[in-house]
Scaffold this active site. Sequence first.
Site, PDB file in Angstrom:
ATOM      1  N   HIS A   1      38.820 -67.439 -80.567  1.00  0.00           N
ATOM      2  CA  HIS A   1      37.969 -66.275 -80.822  1.00  0.00           C
ATOM      3  C   HIS A   1      38.301 -65.599 -82.146  1.00  0.00           C
ATOM      4  O   HIS A   1      39.319 -65.884 -82.754  1.00  0.00           O
ATOM      5  CB  HIS A   1      37.980 -65.279 -79.665  1.00  0.00           C
TER       6      HIS A   1
ATOM      7  N   HIS B   1      38.437 -61.777 -84.168  1.00  0.00           N
ATOM      8  CA  HIS B   1      38.454 -60.314 -84.112  1.00  0.00           C
ATOM      9  C   HIS B   1      38.171 -59.790 -85.511  1.00  0.00           C
ATOM     10  O   HIS B   1      38.831 -60.219 -86.466  1.00  0.00           O
ATOM     11  CB  HIS B   1      39.849 -59.792 -83.734  1.00  0.00           C
TER      12      HIS B   1
ATOM     13  N   TYR C   1      33.397 -30.329 -78.768  1.00  0.00           N
ATOM     14  CA  TYR C   1      32.749 -29.694 -79.929  1.00  0.00           C
ATOM     15  C   TYR C   1      31.303 -29.335 -79.588  1.00  0.00           C
ATOM     16  O   TYR C   1      30.845 -28.234 -79.857  1.00  0.00           O
ATOM     17  CB  TYR C   1      32.808 -30.618 -81.138  1.00  0.00           C
TER      18      TYR C   1
ATOM     19  N   GLN D   1      29.400 -25.484 -78.965  1.00  0.00           N
ATOM     20  CA  GLN D   1      28.303 -24.996 -79.802  1.00  0.00           C
ATOM     21  C   GLN D   1      27.376 -24.031 -79.061  1.00  0.00           C
ATOM     22  O   GLN D   1      26.679 -23.243 -79.654  1.00  0.00           O
ATOM     23  CB  GLN D   1      27.483 -26.153 -80.366  1.00  0.00           C
TER      24      GLN D   1
END
Length: 133
Positions: free
Chosen positions: A63, A65, A126, A130
């Site tokens: 594989h 990455h 966050y 608000q």
Amino acid sequence: MNGKRWKRSKTAVYNMGYHLIWCPKYRRKVLVGEVAERLKELLLRKAGEIGVEVVQMEVIPDHVHLFVKTVPTNSPHFIVQQLKGCTSRVLREEFPFLKSRLPSLWTRSYYCESVGHISEETIRKYIEDQKGK
């Protein structure tokens, strides 16, 4: 803003990173020796052509990455499609034994995870904060 973390275009400030993984068909261990070295060269070249920065790459026998950074207009699917398509074509031409062992070099699937500097928990907090502003 820190120039290393963010990039800018005319209309956006962004930090788009993806961890991508894909495998040869049947997870065959064919990504070794000259094939692995040539694959690395091809991935770097094609990434540059499509505006993708390869931050880290590891080619393992069964594989690949990649940690890539790109512009917001490049979707992960587009990046993988371009990288797998180009490398499959060239590697199968240059290493004929790949054609005899595999009907196609890569599986149709891949893994993708977005990678950012800020955690999901921080973003959720966050946005929630608000409301009070």
